[in-house]
Design an enzyme around this catalytic site. Sequence first.
Site, PDB file in Angstrom:
ATOM      1  N   VAL A 110      -8.285   4.736  -2.267  1.00  0.00           N
ATOM      2  CA  VAL A 110      -7.047   4.215  -2.827  1.00  0.00           C
ATOM      3  C   VAL A 110      -6.054   5.351  -3.022  1.00  0.00           C
ATOM      4  O   VAL A 110      -6.416   6.451  -3.422  1.00  0.00           O
ATOM      5  CB  VAL A 110      -7.334   3.509  -4.168  1.00  0.00           C
ATOM      6  CG1 VAL A 110      -6.035   3.099  -4.853  1.00  0.00           C
ATOM      7  CG2 VAL A 110      -8.217   2.299  -3.939  1.00  0.00           C
ATOM      8  N   GLY A 111      -4.778   5.083  -2.738  1.00  0.00           N
ATOM      9  CA  GLY A 111      -3.742   6.081  -2.981  1.00  0.00           C
ATOM     10  C   GLY A 111      -3.738   7.229  -2.001  1.00  0.00           C
ATOM     11  O   GLY A 111      -3.201   8.297  -2.295  1.00  0.00           O
ATOM     12  N   ALA A 112      -4.301   7.009  -0.810  1.00  0.00           N
ATOM     13  CA  ALA A 112      -4.406   8.098   0.167  1.00  0.00           C
ATOM     14  C   ALA A 112      -3.361   8.012   1.269  1.00  0.00           C
ATOM     15  O   ALA A 112      -3.331   8.840   2.164  1.00  0.00           O
ATOM     16  CB  ALA A 112      -5.800   8.087   0.791  1.00  0.00           C
ATOM     17  N   GLY A 113      -2.511   6.989   1.214  1.00  0.00           N
ATOM     18  CA  GLY A 113      -1.510   6.835   2.262  1.00  0.00           C
ATOM     19  C   GLY A 113      -1.973   5.988   3.425  1.00  0.00           C
ATOM     20  O   GLY A 113      -1.338   5.975   4.484  1.00  0.00           O
ATOM     21  N   LEU A 114      -3.070   5.259   3.245  1.00  0.00           N
ATOM     22  CA  LEU A 114      -3.590   4.404   4.321  1.00  0.00           C
ATOM     23  C   LEU A 114      -3.173   2.940   4.157  1.00  0.00           C
ATOM     24  O   LEU A 114      -3.656   2.066   4.873  1.00  0.00           O
ATOM     25  CB  LEU A 114      -5.119   4.486   4.379  1.00  0.00           C
ATOM     26  CG  LEU A 114      -5.691   5.858   4.748  1.00  0.00           C
ATOM     27  CD1 LEU A 114      -7.220   5.829   4.743  1.00  0.00           C
ATOM     28  CD2 LEU A 114      -5.186   6.335   6.113  1.00  0.00           C
ATOM     29  N   SER A 117      -2.440  -0.535  -0.879  1.00  0.00           N
ATOM     30  CA  SER A 117      -1.695  -1.442  -1.755  1.00  0.00           C
ATOM     31  C   SER A 117      -1.115  -2.607  -0.960  1.00  0.00           C
ATOM     32  O   SER A 117      -1.121  -3.756  -1.425  1.00  0.00           O
ATOM     33  CB  SER A 117      -0.586  -0.693  -2.498  1.00  0.00           C
ATOM     34  OG  SER A 117       0.385  -0.179  -1.609  1.00  0.00           O
ATOM     35  N   ALA A 118      -0.631  -2.327   0.247  1.00  0.00           N
ATOM     36  CA  ALA A 118      -0.129  -3.403   1.102  1.00  0.00           C
ATOM     37  C   ALA A 118      -1.256  -4.333   1.522  1.00  0.00           C
ATOM     38  O   ALA A 118      -1.105  -5.561   1.531  1.00  0.00           O
ATOM     39  CB  ALA A 118       0.542  -2.817   2.341  1.00  0.00           C
ATOM     40  N   ALA A 119      -2.404  -3.751   1.868  1.00  0.00           N
ATOM     41  CA  ALA A 119      -3.545  -4.567   2.293  1.00  0.00           C
ATOM     42  C   ALA A 119      -4.026  -5.470   1.173  1.00  0.00           C
ATOM     43  O   ALA A 119      -4.372  -6.634   1.402  1.00  0.00           O
ATOM     44  CB  ALA A 119      -4.685  -3.670   2.777  1.00  0.00           C
ATOM     45  N   ASP A 160       3.986  -1.046   5.958  1.00  0.00           N
ATOM     46  CA  ASP A 160       2.585  -1.206   5.571  1.00  0.00           C
ATOM     47  C   ASP A 160       2.173  -2.670   5.522  1.00  0.00           C
ATOM     48  O   ASP A 160       1.082  -3.031   5.977  1.00  0.00           O
ATOM     49  CB  ASP A 160       2.321  -0.552   4.217  1.00  0.00           C
ATOM     50  CG  ASP A 160       2.302   0.970   4.299  1.00  0.00           C
ATOM     51  OD1 ASP A 160       2.681   1.510   5.359  1.00  0.00           O
ATOM     52  OD2 ASP A 160       1.920   1.617   3.307  1.00  0.00           O
TER      53      ASP A 160
END
Length: 330
Positions: A110-114, A117-119, A160
């Site tokens: 979480v919070g890694a830029g992948l 949050s959008a998913a 995203d």
Amino acid sequence: MITIRAPGKVILYGEHAVVYGEPALAMAINKYLYVTARARDDNKININARDLRLAGISVTISEGGDVVAKTDYGAVISALSYVKRAIELAMEYLDKKVGIDLEIRSEMPVGAGLGTSAAVAVATILAYAKELGYDIDKRELSRLAWQVEKDVQGSASPTDTTMATFGGIMYIKPEGNNTVMEPVKPGANVPLIIGYVPRISTTKDLVAMVRRKYEIMRNIIEPIIKSIGLITKKGREALEMGDLELMGTLMNINHGLLDALGVSTRQLNDMVYAARHAGALGSKLTGAGGGGCMIALSDRIEVEKAIELTGGSVLRAGLDTNGATIISND
């Protein structure tokens, strides 16, 4: 009970430059966030998120909207705001309020830029609708999930949520106040190894830092931004031709320019250069930088080991072409 999965994403080329009207190239990856929904016979909404690569938490959102949770990780609490807002928007869109149990788990940090949050926004809205027996058009799903991100963050790119909804590879081109996204068909498989370290800067702070540099020394920063845009265009061509060697070379140049903007870190650079020395065709940070993730164009175990030796965590990833998908419906 229904289970939905939504993919994460990486940026192959173009981060930061896209803020200034240049294109970017994003790829949905076959690493997923899962949301399982079960309707309740009361009005309570329970959220169980025990597999987000952080401490296990169990959360209850009461009818009054209060969030009750026990965890040592504030990041998880903030992530829950996406779930809460997704449920609220789904209820408004369907004009139906039903209590529901949600179980959330993620194959990504979480919070890694992948794009987690959008998913989670996409998967939560779709799970709620499907569990209640409703269909929802993917364009509407993407729009609602984007609204979740805007409501929680204050502003957000549609990239995203588009990737989490539709999957595939998208060429992103800002045009005025709009963002045009064109699907791109790759000419070859794109094997990626993702390295991850904790972030030390937020996207908001990094974008603001680049903006300050742009305003103070525009004659220096603007050519860097323009060069990243040209790399993205050339990267799309290389991808469509299946020229992985050229893709890798362009990744290397793209990373150097991002480092020049000041958005990389020592840990990201260590992973990027270790991957290249171990045989990756190319490597770069992905996302806003300030820690988080890098990508290496490779499927070699030596590259994985090299990244791990620098202290990074590793994920293997390939292309997801389906986007948000029902994987079970009991």
